[in-house]
Design a protein around this motif. Structure first.
Motif, short mmCIF file in Angstrom:
data_model
loop_
_atom_site.label_atom_id
_atom_site.label_comp_id
_atom_site.label_asym_id
_atom_site.label_seq_id
_atom_site.Cartn_x
_atom_site.Cartn_y
_atom_site.Cartn_z
N GLY A 51 33.48 25.01 41.54
CA GLY A 51 32.75 26.25 41.36
C GLY A 51 33.62 27.46 41.16
O GLY A 51 33.53 28.16 40.16
N LYS A 52 34.49 27.73 42.14
CA LYS A 52 35.35 28.91 42.03
C LYS A 52 36.66 28.70 42.76
O LYS A 52 36.72 27.97 43.76
N LEU A 112 41.17 40.10 47.19
CA LEU A 112 40.84 38.81 46.55
C LEU A 112 40.92 38.92 45.04
O LEU A 112 40.70 39.98 44.46
N TYR A 113 41.23 37.81 44.40
CA TYR A 113 41.08 37.72 42.95
C TYR A 113 40.67 36.29 42.60
O TYR A 113 40.85 35.38 43.39
N PHE A 114 40.11 36.15 41.39
CA PHE A 114 39.68 34.84 40.93
C PHE A 114 40.64 34.32 39.87
O PHE A 114 41.13 35.07 39.05
N PRO A 140 39.85 31.96 36.93
CA PRO A 140 38.63 31.35 36.37
C PRO A 140 38.89 29.97 35.75
O PRO A 140 40.02 29.49 35.68
N HIS A 141 37.81 29.38 35.31
CA HIS A 141 37.73 28.01 34.82
C HIS A 141 38.85 27.64 33.83
O HIS A 141 39.43 26.56 33.91
N ASN A 142 39.17 28.55 32.90
CA ASN A 142 40.19 28.23 31.89
C ASN A 142 41.59 28.13 32.47
O ASN A 142 42.51 27.67 31.80
N ARG A 200 45.36 45.20 43.34
CA ARG A 200 44.30 44.74 42.45
C ARG A 200 44.92 43.92 41.34
O ARG A 200 45.23 44.44 40.27
N ASP A 211 45.77 42.14 38.17
CA ASP A 211 45.06 42.44 36.92
C ASP A 211 44.62 41.16 36.22
O ASP A 211 45.27 40.14 36.24
N ILE A 212 43.45 41.26 35.63
CA ILE A 212 42.79 40.13 34.99
C ILE A 212 43.68 39.54 33.90
O ILE A 212 43.84 38.34 33.79
N LYS A 213 44.28 40.40 33.09
CA LYS A 213 45.05 39.92 31.95
C LYS A 213 46.22 39.04 32.41
O LYS A 213 46.49 38.00 31.83
N CYS A 222 44.74 35.51 34.32
CA CYS A 222 43.74 34.57 33.78
C CYS A 222 44.27 33.74 32.62
O CYS A 222 43.50 33.25 31.80
N MET A 277 30.80 36.04 50.04
CA MET A 277 30.16 35.13 49.08
C MET A 277 30.10 33.75 49.70
O MET A 277 31.00 33.35 50.42
#
Lengths: 213, 213
Positions: free
Chosen positions: B9-10, B43-45, B47-49, B111, B113-115, B118, B172
């Motif tokens: 899931g995550k 926290l950070y995620f 993701p699936h990829n 924080r 960063d997403i870039k 991911c 969550m």
């Protein structure tokens, strides 16, 4: 917790993409620590536990005094999409639907906070994935208990659908069943327990949810 | 892109949980805009990829000059876990494994960063999920091309395993097959194309990856 059959891998949301909000924040952008407007789209994830459905009752955040909602056009991918140009971006789209983003009141527009955004069931995703010729021509209208609270033409987003797909595809591969929520209104609408939230893209689809008690 | 059979899931990662780094950053914490150390886990995620496997070749980030890696003990959930106390937290764990977090050099510890976080295939997750009596007694040792670059005893994290599970379960719901990477070394190790990265928890499990060319 309900699950959603459409989104399979990830739900990527674009923050700060309402041009009215973006323009109004220029003074704030000039302050520390960033000292300038973001040059790239500001992204956040709504993880698996947030995914719910059209018709779902969205859980009221445990212990929260207030919650807000925004709606966005959502792009559903049909093909793996990695480092694509704007010109070819829309070829990777299976179709479009709607996403509601329920959250705590936003504290920071630059970096949406995990705690406020990751509430269980807080991201209902529409039941229908609809092919659309020109997503830029669509408008998302959101009502709370029958009163219109937001009207967001996709053409008024800072970054449009094809640009976002291209830019995000250089950051991470989008896979079939991945979803991008392209832009929410800068002014999220306050909601209360029991409220009915309805978003509509005329002639395309709609999404209905109720807040839990 | 490879997929991983363990995480479903995550994959939730905890930043800024190395107490040495945390203590060294007190002056920085005092500055604007936060003016204080974080009171909640950051926290950070991934993701699936990003999810890949033991033995996988991790893609070199397109166009990047440099990349870094950190390793973390990872908690794999066996049961749905929502708003649990620290005392009962470990009852929801199926077992433990390792996660490598490959990323661009970190710009902002508050924080992530997403870039930078991911990148495709940048989160290999170990093949084995191992039951462990006391996760706080474990130490993660990471080597690059056979040279030890980091040694992270779980007992030296700012927040321990049971505390993190409890706190995050209030933010969550964690579902079976969800994974929390509880803490990475503050000093990520630089890596180059072709490097071999190996992390070990003695007597429990190990995780091996190679950087792509």
């Amino acid at each position: 917790m309900s699950n959603n059959p459409i989104v399979k891998g990830k739900l990527v949301c674009v923050a700060l993409n309402d041009s009215e909000q973006f323009n109004a924040m220029q003074a704030e952008f000039a302050e520390a620590p960033y000292k300038g407007a973001p040059t790239q789209p500001v992204l956040y994830f709504k993880p698996h536990n947030t995914w719910s459905t059209d018709g779902a009752v969205v859980e009221w955040a445990d212990g929260a005094d207030s919650m807000v909602v925004g709606a966005s056009l959502a792009v559903v991918f049909g093909k793996e999409c990695c480092r694509v140009s704007q010109a070819e971006a829309l070829d990777y789209v299976e179709g479009y639907t709607l996403v509601h983003d329920f959250s705590l009141v936003e504290q920071n527009y630059y970096r949406p906070d995990i705690k406020g955004k990751c509430l269980d069931t807080s991201a209902p995703i529409g039941a229908a994935v609809v092919a659309v010729e020109d997503p830029q021509a669509l408008t998302v209208v959101t009502s709370v208990n029958g009163t219109v609270v937001n009207e967001t033409p996709v053409s008024q987003l800072v970054r449009g659908v094809a640009e976002l797909i291209s830019t995000i595809s250089y950051i991470m591969t989008l896979q079939p069943g991945d979803v991008i929520a392209v832009g929410f209104p800068g002014q999220r609408a306050p909601v209360a327990k029991g409220d009915k939230v309805c978003s509509v893209i005329a002639g395309v689809t709609e999404l209905n949810n109720t807040l839990g008690e």
